[in-house]
Design a protein around this motif. Structure first.
Motif, PDB file in Angstrom:
ATOM      1  N   CYS A 244       0.839  -1.201   0.000  1.00 13.65           N
ATOM      2  CA  CYS A 244       0.000   0.000   0.000  1.00 13.65           C
ATOM      3  C   CYS A 244       0.873   1.250   0.000  1.00 13.65           C
ATOM      4  O   CYS A 244       0.578   2.216  -0.704  1.00 13.65           O
ATOM      5  CB  CYS A 244      -0.945   0.006   1.202  1.00 13.65           C
ATOM      6  SG  CYS A 244      -2.329  -1.121   0.956  1.00 13.65           S
TER       7      CYS A 244
ATOM      8  N   HIS B 294      -5.746  -2.205  -7.745  1.00 11.71           N
ATOM      9  CA  HIS B 294      -5.527  -2.218  -6.304  1.00 11.71           C
ATOM     10  C   HIS B 294      -6.572  -1.351  -5.594  1.00 11.71           C
ATOM     11  O   HIS B 294      -7.096  -1.720  -4.550  1.00 11.71           O
ATOM     12  CB  HIS B 294      -4.123  -1.724  -5.962  1.00 11.71           C
ATOM     13  CG  HIS B 294      -3.856  -1.652  -4.488  1.00 11.71           C
ATOM     14  ND1 HIS B 294      -3.642  -2.779  -3.716  1.00 11.71           N
ATOM     15  CD2 HIS B 294      -3.827  -0.592  -3.637  1.00 11.71           C
ATOM     16  CE1 HIS B 294      -3.464  -2.417  -2.449  1.00 11.71           C
ATOM     17  NE2 HIS B 294      -3.574  -1.081  -2.373  1.00 11.71           N
TER      18      HIS B 294
ATOM     19  N   CYS C 167      -8.858  -2.014  -2.209  1.00 14.97           N
ATOM     20  CA  CYS C 167      -8.252  -1.493  -0.978  1.00 14.97           C
ATOM     21  C   CYS C 167      -8.890  -0.153  -0.605  1.00 14.97           C
ATOM     22  O   CYS C 167      -8.676   0.861  -1.271  1.00 14.97           O
ATOM     23  CB  CYS C 167      -6.747  -1.333  -1.157  1.00 14.97           C
ATOM     24  SG  CYS C 167      -5.939  -0.610   0.276  1.00 14.97           S
TER      25      CYS C 167
ATOM     26  N   CYS D 106      -6.329   2.827   0.399  1.00 15.91           N
ATOM     27  CA  CYS D 106      -5.693   3.510  -0.725  1.00 15.91           C
ATOM     28  C   CYS D 106      -6.720   4.328  -1.515  1.00 15.91           C
ATOM     29  O   CYS D 106      -6.405   5.399  -2.031  1.00 15.91           O
ATOM     30  CB  CYS D 106      -4.996   2.507  -1.642  1.00 15.91           C
ATOM     31  SG  CYS D 106      -3.454   1.877  -0.936  1.00 15.91           S
TER      32      CYS D 106
HETATM   33 ZN   LIG Z   1      -3.801  -0.271  -0.494  1.00 13.83          ZN
END
Ligand SMILES: [Zn+2]
Lengths: 453, 195
Positions: free
Chosen positions: A12, A38, A42, A45
């Motif tokens: 991350c 990603h 996530c 993020c």
């Molecule tokens: Zn992440």
């Protein structure tokens, strides 16, 4: 940047580094895809991305021009300028097809020993006009790039930049082909595309053919060196009250001091410039020794090469091959009195010793391999040799005549031609020095009749 | 993305003095380079001058161009140098009390940076010219090294790798400058962002 709640592999952190770049569209398509993937999985993020995106989008929108630039107007203005400015300056050089001839003309009269042949080098009128192209206004265009020794990547050098060579020296390569080397601790200022000021230390310059008006000045002193096209020279400055030195390896340089007229210094000589006064009369210098740190290249498209035969049988013949190679794209005709033998000397250093000895080679030590493969003595006569591109003229030397004892040596060949001032008082005009790469060789026992050099 | 292979062949033609190739290359870049230059100086006339100068220099330098970088890198390098110089000149003129160039935007360069920065405060939405000025003030308050990275990175067709080549900086430095700039801009502008 916000902490991520779930970051098992530290990935991350890496993604978040790229998030501002994604938000402004500065990632490659592959990186964009990977990061977007990603972000889908996530939340942490994604939050960082959302925070950045909003602000950076605002920045992009609100910093754009309210009215588009009038590029049509810009283009029209440029066309006008292009028409006005001399087109000829920007014309490409014509194809180089004609054969260049280099003559080495011997001063035959009064030549006693082969070692001190007076030679002049003339270049026949060039084939066609090679028009140099120099960027018109170098202001803030990189005049070149500097590469400190050991640095992986050169950095651009701008007008006004100061370059300080650290312990290892530095090199500045100009877009025009100008080359400038700084010896350790030297310091110079790039005044423009065609002028530098040396503040401290020693710097060597090469002004390629076609570049006119290159000038080096002492920043603290009154010395000015104006190079003729094709010059290879060196300036050493020593502060406000010291004596500066200009030495020339190739071509010629006009040197001026605080007072008086300029003194023209030709290849193979140097002059001292006192702090307040005119430069001394030029005197011969040892070009190979003085310019050794630069590497002794030449602009004449000629290279000097040295190869030694493998250590044969004990006491067997140990031969070195000296070669003068045409590295250019045009044939070179070399003409003159015994042109290719007596201008060599060898730099020989025994392993474990600090200094090298310099040994002139006499023609009797040389032989030439004939077409049939036999070694034939070199005749001291006037001759002419044409070297096609890539072709070399080779001579062999029995290295046993040059060493006192057997063992490992480092050997490099030097080739230098400088016309000496003649009895008539004519000026020394032409010359250059070449040095081969050094080769490691193992010497068998010297030849019995050897006399120490 | 710019098509480097095609642009290299244009550069070769330009080196031979081919003005059609020159025009083609200019058309490819006028928008991206023009926007970048405008953002660097916030002055349409000045940006147009820089754009003109960028391509005049490319025209002159083409015969000597060694092709060691991408064409886009080369062009943006020239543009960046000219923009930084133009800014410096504007600042100097201002310092001497001279007039700024005749742009459409009366406020450029230092003036924006020196204008009162409202700093962080309660969320309050600005509109139109006010918002525009707030964004520019925020950008102008960035250290120059960060601002150049922001403006290059958001230039159409440039990746951060190219930005690092244009600025001759390691990729990591470019990323960290961008991150620092993004942080600073967020602190100053977050409250103006439309939800
Ligand atoms: Zn992440």
């Amino acid at each position: 940047m916000a902490e991520t709640a779930v970051d098992t592999a530290g990935t991350c952190a890496r993604y978040q580094e790229d998030i501002p770049m994604l938000a402004v569209g500065a990632l490659s398509p592959e990186e964009t895809e990977a990061l977007q993937k990603h972000l889908q999985s996530c939340a942490a993020c994604r939050q960082v991305y959302e925070n950045n995106r909003g602000v950076l989008e605002l920045v992009r929108q609100e910093s754009s021009p309210s009215v588009m630039l009038n590029s049509r107007r810009v283009l029209e203005a440029m066309k006008k300028r292009m028409a006005e400015e001399s087109r000829s300056v920007y014309e490409p050089a014509p194809a180089l097809t004609a054969k260049a001839r280099i003559y080495w003309l011997a001063g035959l009269a009064g030549v006693a020993a082969a070692a001190c042949i007076a030679i002049a080098l003339l270049i026949a009128p060039d084939d066609g006009k090679h028009i140099p192209v120099i960027p018109g206004d170098p202001d803030r265009i990189a005049v070149g790039e500097a590469q400190p020794a050991g640095a992986a990547k050169p950095r651009p050098v701008f007008k006004g930049d100061r370059i300080k060579a650290e312990a290892t020296g530095a090199r500045v390569s100009y877009a025009t082909g100008m080359d400038c080397r700084l010896r350790q601790d030297a310091e110079l200022f790039c005044v423009s595309v065609s002028a530098v000021e040396l503040a401290d230390g020693v710097s060597a310059f090469y002004v390629p053919p076609g570049i006119e008006g290159f000038q080096v000045r002492g920043r603290e002193s009154n010395t000015t060196a104006s190079a003729q096209t094709g010059a290879r020279f060196m300036l050493r400055v020593s502060g406000k009250n010291g004596e500066d030195i200009v030495q020339v390896a190739e071509g010629s340089v006009d040197v001026r001091g605080k007072a008086g007229a300029a003194v023209r210094v030709y290849a193979g000589s140097g002059t001292r410039v006192p702090a307040a006064g005119t430069p001394d009369a030029p005197e011969p210098i040892d070009v190979v020794a003085e310019f050794g740190w630069v590497g002794n290249q030449s602009s004449k498209n000629l290279a000097c090469e040295f190869k030694a035969s493998e250590y044969p049988t004990p006491g067997g013949i140990w031969t070195g091959t000296l070669a003068l190679r045409n590295t250019g794209e045009r044939a070179l005709t070399v003409a003159g009195y015994h042109p290719l033998g007596s201008n060599y000397q060898l730099e020989i250093r025994k392993e474990g010793e600090k200094s090298s000895s310099f040994t002139k080679i006499a023609p009797r030590q040389l032989s030439k391999r004939s077409a049939s493969g036999n070694a034939e003595p070199v005749m001291e006569t006037s001759s002419e040799v044409t070297l096609e591109p890539g072709q070399s003229y080779e001579l062999e030397v029995d290295l046993r005549t040059l060493v006192k004892e057997g063992g490992p040596y480092t050997v490099a060949a030097h080739y230098q031609v400088f016309s000496q001032p003649k009895a008539s008082g004519a000026e020394s005009k032409w010359g250059f020095a070449l040095r081969s790469d050094a080769a490691k060789v193992f010497a068998p026992l010297p030849k019995p009749e050897h006399k120490a050099p | 993305m710019f098509d480097d292979a095609a642009e290299r062949s244009l550069m070769k033609r330009i080196a031979r003095g081919d003005s059609a190739a020159f025009e083609a290359l200019f058309k490819t870049y006028e928008k991206a380079v023009g926007n970048f230059l405008y953002r660097m100086c916030y002055d349409t006339a000045l940006a147009e001058d820089c754009l003109q100068e960028t391509f005049m220099r490319l025209w002159k330098a083409a015969p000597n161009w060694r092709g060691e970088s991408k064409v886009s890198t080369f062009i943006f390098q020239i543009a960046k140098n000219l923009a930084l110089d133009a800014r410096e000149k504007v600042f100097r003129e201002r310092a001497r009390g001279g007039r700024s160039s005749d742009g459409d935007d009366s406020k450029s360069g230092k003036e924006l940076a020196e204008a009162v920065d409202p700093g962080e405060g309660p969320a309050h939405k600005l509109e139109g010219e006010e918002l525009r000025q707030a964004v520019r003030r925020a950008l102008e308050s960035l250290p120059e090294e960060q601002r150049v990275v922001v403006h290059l990175a958001q230039s159409e067709g440039l990746t951060y790798r190219e930005v690092s080549e244009i600025l001759n900086l390691p990729v990591g430095t470019v990323k960290s400058r961008m991150a620092a700039a993004a942080d600073a801009l967020r602190r100053k502008l977050q409250r103006h962002v439309k939800d």
